[in-house]
Design a protein around this motif. Structure first.
Motif, PDB file in Angstrom:
ATOM      1  N   HIS A 119       0.836  -1.207   0.000  1.00  0.00           N
ATOM      2  CA  HIS A 119       0.000   0.000   0.000  1.00  0.00           C
ATOM      3  C   HIS A 119       0.867   1.252   0.000  1.00  0.00           C
ATOM      4  O   HIS A 119       0.570   2.223  -0.706  1.00  0.00           O
ATOM      5  CB  HIS A 119      -0.916  -0.010   1.229  1.00  0.00           C
ATOM      6  CG  HIS A 119      -1.538   1.310   1.530  1.00  0.00           C
ATOM      7  ND1 HIS A 119      -2.622   1.806   0.846  1.00  0.00           N
ATOM      8  CD2 HIS A 119      -1.211   2.271   2.449  1.00  0.00           C
ATOM      9  CE1 HIS A 119      -2.947   3.002   1.325  1.00  0.00           C
ATOM     10  NE2 HIS A 119      -2.100   3.302   2.290  1.00  0.00           N
ATOM     11  N   HIS A 120       1.963   1.238   0.771  1.00  0.00           N
ATOM     12  CA  HIS A 120       2.761   2.453   0.870  1.00  0.00           C
ATOM     13  C   HIS A 120       3.522   2.774  -0.422  1.00  0.00           C
ATOM     14  O   HIS A 120       3.999   3.889  -0.605  1.00  0.00           O
ATOM     15  CB  HIS A 120       3.728   2.377   2.069  1.00  0.00           C
ATOM     16  CG  HIS A 120       4.919   1.484   1.863  1.00  0.00           C
ATOM     17  ND1 HIS A 120       4.977   0.201   2.360  1.00  0.00           N
ATOM     18  CD2 HIS A 120       6.095   1.687   1.234  1.00  0.00           C
ATOM     19  CE1 HIS A 120       6.139  -0.334   2.047  1.00  0.00           C
ATOM     20  NE2 HIS A 120       6.838   0.544   1.357  1.00  0.00           N
ATOM     21  N   SER A 145      -6.674  -1.160  -1.876  1.00  0.00           N
ATOM     22  CA  SER A 145      -5.533  -1.339  -0.971  1.00  0.00           C
ATOM     23  C   SER A 145      -6.013  -1.326   0.471  1.00  0.00           C
ATOM     24  O   SER A 145      -7.132  -0.886   0.767  1.00  0.00           O
ATOM     25  CB  SER A 145      -4.483  -0.247  -1.186  1.00  0.00           C
ATOM     26  OG  SER A 145      -4.997   1.019  -0.821  1.00  0.00           O
ATOM     27  N   ASP A 146      -5.160  -1.797   1.352  1.00  0.00           N
ATOM     28  CA  ASP A 146      -5.485  -1.877   2.778  1.00  0.00           C
ATOM     29  C   ASP A 146      -4.302  -1.365   3.586  1.00  0.00           C
ATOM     30  O   ASP A 146      -3.294  -2.060   3.715  1.00  0.00           O
ATOM     31  CB  ASP A 146      -5.811  -3.318   3.165  1.00  0.00           C
ATOM     32  CG  ASP A 146      -6.158  -3.449   4.637  1.00  0.00           C
ATOM     33  OD1 ASP A 146      -6.868  -2.568   5.156  1.00  0.00           O
ATOM     34  OD2 ASP A 146      -5.711  -4.423   5.279  1.00  0.00           O
ATOM     35  N   PRO A 147      -4.407  -0.154   4.138  1.00  0.00           N
ATOM     36  CA  PRO A 147      -3.289   0.405   4.909  1.00  0.00           C
ATOM     37  C   PRO A 147      -2.934  -0.415   6.145  1.00  0.00           C
ATOM     38  O   PRO A 147      -1.773  -0.435   6.558  1.00  0.00           O
ATOM     39  CB  PRO A 147      -3.800   1.796   5.315  1.00  0.00           C
ATOM     40  CG  PRO A 147      -4.935   2.097   4.386  1.00  0.00           C
ATOM     41  CD  PRO A 147      -5.528   0.782   4.037  1.00  0.00           C
ATOM     42  N   ILE A 151      -1.143  -3.877   2.077  1.00  0.00           N
ATOM     43  CA  ILE A 151      -1.305  -4.642   0.847  1.00  0.00           C
ATOM     44  C   ILE A 151      -2.089  -3.809  -0.168  1.00  0.00           C
ATOM     45  O   ILE A 151      -3.093  -3.185   0.180  1.00  0.00           O
ATOM     46  CB  ILE A 151      -2.042  -5.967   1.102  1.00  0.00           C
ATOM     47  CG1 ILE A 151      -1.164  -6.917   1.912  1.00  0.00           C
ATOM     48  CG2 ILE A 151      -2.447  -6.647  -0.213  1.00  0.00           C
ATOM     49  CD1 ILE A 151       0.093  -7.357   1.205  1.00  0.00           C
ATOM     50  N   ALA A 152      -1.631  -3.803  -1.423  1.00  0.00           N
ATOM     51  CA  ALA A 152      -2.352  -3.162  -2.514  1.00  0.00           C
ATOM     52  C   ALA A 152      -2.454  -4.137  -3.678  1.00  0.00           C
ATOM     53  O   ALA A 152      -1.555  -4.955  -3.899  1.00  0.00           O
ATOM     54  CB  ALA A 152      -1.657  -1.875  -2.956  1.00  0.00           C
ATOM     55  N   SER A 224      10.259  -3.050  -1.482  1.00  0.00           N
ATOM     56  CA  SER A 224       8.903  -3.077  -0.943  1.00  0.00           C
ATOM     57  C   SER A 224       7.896  -3.530  -2.003  1.00  0.00           C
ATOM     58  O   SER A 224       7.875  -3.013  -3.119  1.00  0.00           O
ATOM     59  CB  SER A 224       8.503  -1.690  -0.440  1.00  0.00           C
ATOM     60  OG  SER A 224       9.256  -1.322   0.678  1.00  0.00           O
ATOM     61  N   GLY A 225       7.065  -4.483  -1.637  1.00  0.00           N
ATOM     62  CA  GLY A 225       6.057  -5.001  -2.542  1.00  0.00           C
ATOM     63  C   GLY A 225       6.514  -6.174  -3.371  1.00  0.00           C
ATOM     64  O   GLY A 225       5.714  -6.835  -4.035  1.00  0.00           O
TER      65      GLY A 225
END
Length: 468
Positions: A119-120, A145-147, A151-152, A224-225
């Protein structure tokens, strides 16, 4: 020959002898040893182990994620004066500047073009692009997405994608080999390897729901991700954070396990956001002091501290002082562990709790409630609220209780989202009319023919939203 010349010659002679002895020893030792350049390609007929075959199949499913965000440039107060602008012939439009960020992602559904990332990485992005290892660059759509879990989910249009299969992250063990793939510092498709250093890491304060895989595979900004995979090339986690006291990698990285990701993914694909259920129990860690007070020879679990009225926890028969030790047969080690385990469950899920009460083991069954069961779809009030759930709730302060209108889950990119509303907003005004209940909101929207301005209470601040 004087004494100085004698000593000098003696030292030279001793050095010569020493070097000769060392060279002789080396030649004898190396007589039976192959040179490094002659390292065999196989041992006992078996090729040396290599990650290359696995990576050849996995890397095509890993993407570089880049985002562009437009940020309103700050202006000098004089530039806000129309007379000043006109006098110096300064254009009236406000200039924006672009901010860029970089991360990684992984394709998990080739047919639907579904990509996972953090998400970030894509937060507040106006444009998202993904780049594959073959050089292809595609525009990506943010599905949701879910802060809280970071997770996005992205979607791209392409007929030629490679997906990375998901593994059961619960099968991981400390010591298993893992590989991290991503774009650290913009270096696309960098591969690092390590082991699983720990499982179920919580209480780090990185995210709302934590149950991290800890690894010493090198993870840096830009990773990240990206995927954390096992030696079969199966996805076991999404790399999300590092512990870096000095600003660099020290071999402590964290990944979100795929079993947690799968729960979030399923809800985002169905609703565009995560709809969490309500359990209604306040818990705390079982400390040695609490264990001693309860006369328990146990140091892991979650102690029930409070129960909400008419909650699933209360209806299930839980009592303050109960120590929850397992949910659906899986051990609970701490309050954060329980929160991560139960807090991600969708409404309607049935669970079995194992607990200790008065020194005896008990089992209780509970059903997770839907906190938005009484909410309505925003489009029933106005097309301006399409894509959001809207409902009433009771806001409690130290001395008073007041009814408020609250925004529930909403779909990114929907009319409600574009009008500036976000999940959790308390709507206190709409079109300059005070709002205390849904009827007030419906009347304000109907009289104005839509939503043109709103005052919302968000994260402890009162914000004014105005339609452009």
């Amino acid at each position: 020959m004087n004494i100085n010349q004698l000593l000098k010659r003696s030292r030279y002679h001793s050095k010569t002898v020493a070097v000769a002895v060392w060279l002789s020893a080396c030649s004898l030792t190396n007589a039976n040893m192959p040179a490094w350049a002659l390292l065999p390609a196989a041992v006992d007929g078996e090729p040396l182990p290599s990650l290359a075959p696995m990576l050849a199949e996995t890397v095509p499913g890993v993407v570089n994620v880049s985002t562009i965000t437009e940020i309103a440039a700050t202006e000098h107060p004089l530039l806000r004066d129309p007379f000043f602008r006109r006098f110096f012939d300064i254009p009236g439009h406000q200039r924006n500047r672009e901010s860029q960020s970089l991360g990684s992602g992984v394709v998990i559904d080739a047919k639907r073009g579904i990509i996972l990332t953090n998400h970030h990485v894509v937060r507040a992005a106006d444009a998202i692009r993904v780049t594959f290892d073959d050089g292809r660059r595609l525009e990506a759509e943010l599905v949701g997405s879910d802060p809280e879990t970071d997770i996005a989910v992205l979607r791209v249009e392409s007929d030629d994608l490679t997906a990375v299969p998901l593994a059961d992250s619960d099968a991981l063990q400390v010591g298993d080999f893992v590989v991290a793939i991503g774009s650290p510092f913009g270096l696309a498709h960098t591969v690092t390897s390590g082991i699983v250093s720990a499982l179920g890491r919580t209480g780090l304060g990185i995210e709302g729901y934590e149950s991290f895989i800890q690894t010493d595979a090198s993870i840096n900004p830009g990773n990240s991700g990206g995927p954390l995979v096992n030696l079969r090339g199966e996805l076991v986690g999404i790399n999300t954070a590092i512990l870096a006291p000095g600003g660099g990698n020290v071999g402590i990285g964290f990944a979100i396990p795929t079993n947690m990701v799968s729960i979030v993914l399923e809800q985002i694909l169905e609703h565009g956001s995560v709809r969490r259920g309500l359990f209604g129990a306040g818990v705390q860690d079982l400390t040695p002091e609490i264990a001693s007070a309860l006369d328990l020879d146990l140091f892991r679990g979650a102690v029930v501290a409070s129960l909400e009225p008419d909650s699933p926890a209360l209806r299930a028969g839980l009592r303050p002082g109960d120590v929850i030790t397992a949910v659906d047969g899986r051990a609970i080690n701490s309050a954060n562990d329980l929160r991560s385990r139960v807090g991600l469950l969708p409404p309607g899920t049935r669970i079995e709790l194992e607990l200790l009460r008065d020194g005896k083991t008990r089992r209780l069954k509970a059903k997770i409630d839907d906190p938005y069961a009484d909410f309505i779809h925003g489009e029933t009030l106005s097309s301006a609220l399409e894509g959001a759930l809207i409902g009433e709730a009771v806001r409690r302060t130290n001395r008073t209780k007041t009814r408020v209108v609250v925004v529930g889950p909403l779909r990114p990119g929907s009319p409600a989202w574009q009008n500036g509303l976000r999940e959790g907003d308390l709507i206190v005004q709409a079109n300059r009319r005070a709002i205390a209940q849904l009827d007030d909101l419906a009347a304000a929207l109907k009289s104005a023919g839509g939503l043109y301005s709103a005052q919302v209470f968000r994260d402890g601040q009162l914000l004014l939203l105005a339609r452009r």
